[in-house]
Design an enzyme around this catalytic site. Structure first.
Site, PDB file in Angstrom:
ATOM      1  CG  HIS A  18       4.680  25.389 -31.664  1.00 20.00           C
ATOM      2  ND1 HIS A  18       5.494  26.394 -31.182  1.00 20.00           N
ATOM      3  CD2 HIS A  18       4.875  24.336 -30.819  1.00 20.00           C
ATOM      4  CE1 HIS A  18       6.146  25.978 -30.117  1.00 20.00           C
ATOM      5  NE2 HIS A  18       5.779  24.728 -29.873  1.00 20.00           N
ATOM      6  CD  GLU A  19       3.218  20.750 -31.198  1.00 18.35           C
ATOM      7  OE1 GLU A  19       4.190  19.959 -31.218  1.00 18.35           O
ATOM      8  OE2 GLU A  19       2.935  21.444 -30.224  1.00 18.35           O
ATOM      9  CG  HIS A  22       8.525  20.955 -31.745  1.00 18.81           C
ATOM     10  ND1 HIS A  22       9.651  21.546 -31.231  1.00 18.81           N
ATOM     11  CD2 HIS A  22       7.470  21.539 -31.100  1.00 18.81           C
ATOM     12  CE1 HIS A  22       9.306  22.446 -30.329  1.00 18.81           C
ATOM     13  NE2 HIS A  22       7.994  22.469 -30.233  1.00 18.81           N
TER      14      HIS A  22
END
Length: 475
Positions: A18-19, A22
């Site tokens: 997920h990170e 980003h």
């Protein structure tokens, strides 16, 4: 120990992915990323007078930090990994957070065009959904062993019993609105029934088997249940809750009710009292019903053992499940079901991975919506204890089951982060939608109010999830 390891690996992997979404899009958009933390959060202070702040600092501090020698142009990112898999973060250069040098301003997040800021925020949840597609595809390519879609005897008074099912039928095709497709396994059938209940649609089944001349078509009126009944007891109300197995006794626990009665592994149960034992699922139901209130009921079991008929007097143990009392004999009931390997080719497996990710995402959104308006029970919300429990169980069942579990949690993480709550990625996307429509950003005062409200809603959801977890474990 397996549960803890499987849980840590699952959350650590999903947080990192997920990170990374980003981080990678931020780098592609020319934003300077200062920190990339996995399983750690910039919380608390070691010098704070508050014990709570010091505790937050202790559990969120990284145990490993490093800066790669080779980085993307303009980047000087510090990477860190923490000990506890409860979160992660990507810290970017941002004038709204701290002063930025004039020569670095073009690399600040807040100076980027709206479409780039939205892309950076959306990348985290979207990469979780892409990971789910990959995981489901890998399972399709490798293949997974699942029970065949052969039905056990339906629960008395259930929808399946009313539809005319007797047990032993094989489901060949199923679908909604007359569009039938092949049913690959019993788990495939369970998934379609879940969709039918939440969507309020009747499921048409095409079955073959005992007592039928060729294929027979019948309808399961799942629309009568409604999404509010999408709980762990849903399949019992439908009547199709386990595949057909022989009514045999498997492993018998020492000092349990079955062992005290003289039951042995391999015994084939012919009848309990005056009721014939048709298959494993029905035998389990007969055992569960062997109570009068809170008291166990002694019955004569007719057993076939080594070609001979044996009568045993069996008294189960009465155990409480929720608000009901059921009988237990401390033995594995029913033979292993007939298994089938579900495997697909390269393109077909990828397509089914996309379809399953889409279906799970839509189902999650619909379920959340129905819980919001009171049409579905809040008991369906699960928290970390339930996730950890399922992580351990799936890992013990093999790699493919663990990958399916990871895919399901990855979809949930992606969908939940897209919810329009200010503290989540979806909330920030709502800010950008407002900015795109009005030409100006959300004011600091409103931002503060929305953040507080979003945090309160999130805290309530987490409390409900934890309460449900404890209730499940204790009940």
């Amino acid at each position: 120990m397996l549960t803890v390891v499987a849980f840590v690996i699952a959350l650590g992997l999903l947080i990192a992915v997920h990170e990374y979404g980003h981080y990678r899009v931020a780098v592609a958009c020319g934003v300077k990323v200062e920190c990339f933390g996995v399983c750690t959060l910039p919380l608390g202070s070691p010098d704070s007078a508050s014990r709570f702040d010091r505790f937050l600092w202790w559990i969120s501090k990284p145990v490993l930090r490093w800066k790669p020698r080779r980085q993307h142009p303009g980047q000087d990112t510090e990477f860190s990994i923490g000990l506890f898999p409860f979160g992660g973060y990507v810290s970017m250069l941002n004038e709204q957070v701290a002063p930025v040098a004039p020569e670095e301003r073009h690399r600040a997040f807040n100076t980027k065009p709206l479409r780039q800021r939205a892309a950076i925020v959306a990348a985290g949840p979207l990469i979780n959904l892409l990971l789910a597609v990959l995981l489901y595809s890998v399972v399709n390519w490798v293949g997974v062993q699942e029970p065949s879609p052969v039905l056990g005897q339906p629960v008395a008074g259930s929808l399946a019993a009313e539809a005319g099912l007797k047990g032993g039928e094989r489901v060949t095709r199923a679908g909604f609105g007359g569009e039938l497709s092949e049913v690959a396994s019993f788990e495939d059938l369970r998934w379609r029934m879940t969709r039918g209940v939440i969507d309020g649609r009747d499921l048409t089944l095409e079955v073959t088997g005992p007592g039928t001349q060729g294929a027979q078509t019948l309808a399961l009126p799942l629309g009568r249940l409604g999404a509010s009944e999408a709980d762990p007891q849903m399949f019992r109300r439908i009547g199709i809750w386990a595949p057909w197995t022989r009514p045999e006794i498997g492993e018998v626990m020492a000092d349990g009710a079955g062992a005290r009665a003289g039951l042995r592994e391999g015994d084939r149960v012919l009848a309990i009292g005056e009721t014939p034992a048709v298959d494993g699922p029905q035998l389990r139901e007969l055992i569960r019903a062997s109570v009068n209130g809170k008291e166990p009921r002694t019955q004569i079991w007719r057993i076939e053992r080594d070609g001979q008929i044996v009568n045993l007097e069996v008294t189960p143990e009465a155990r409480q499940e929720g608000d009901a009392w059921v009988g237990r004999i401390a033995a594995y009931v029913g033979s292993a079901p007939e298994m089938v390997t579900v495997r697909r080719g390269a393109l077909d497996g990828l397509w089914h991975g996309v379809v399953r990710t889409w279906e799970v995402s839509v189902l999650t959104v619909r379920m959340l919506g129905k819980m919001l308006i009171g049409e579905a029970s809040l008991k369906n919300i699960s928290g970390p204890l339930t996730i950890a429990d399922y992580a351990g169980k799936s890992a013990s069942m093999g790699l493919t089951q663990y990958l399916i579990f990871l895919a399901l949690i990855s979809v949930s993480l992606g969908v939940l982060n897209l919810m329009p709550l200010p503290v989540l990625d979806g909330g920030h996307l709502m800010y950008y939608l407002w900015e795109g429509l009005t030409g100006k950003g959300v004011s600091d005062a409103w931002m503060d109010r929305l953040q507080r409200g979003g945090f309160a809603v999130l805290l309530i959801m987490m409390s409900i999830a934890l309460y449900n977890d404890v209730t499940r474990l204790l009940g």
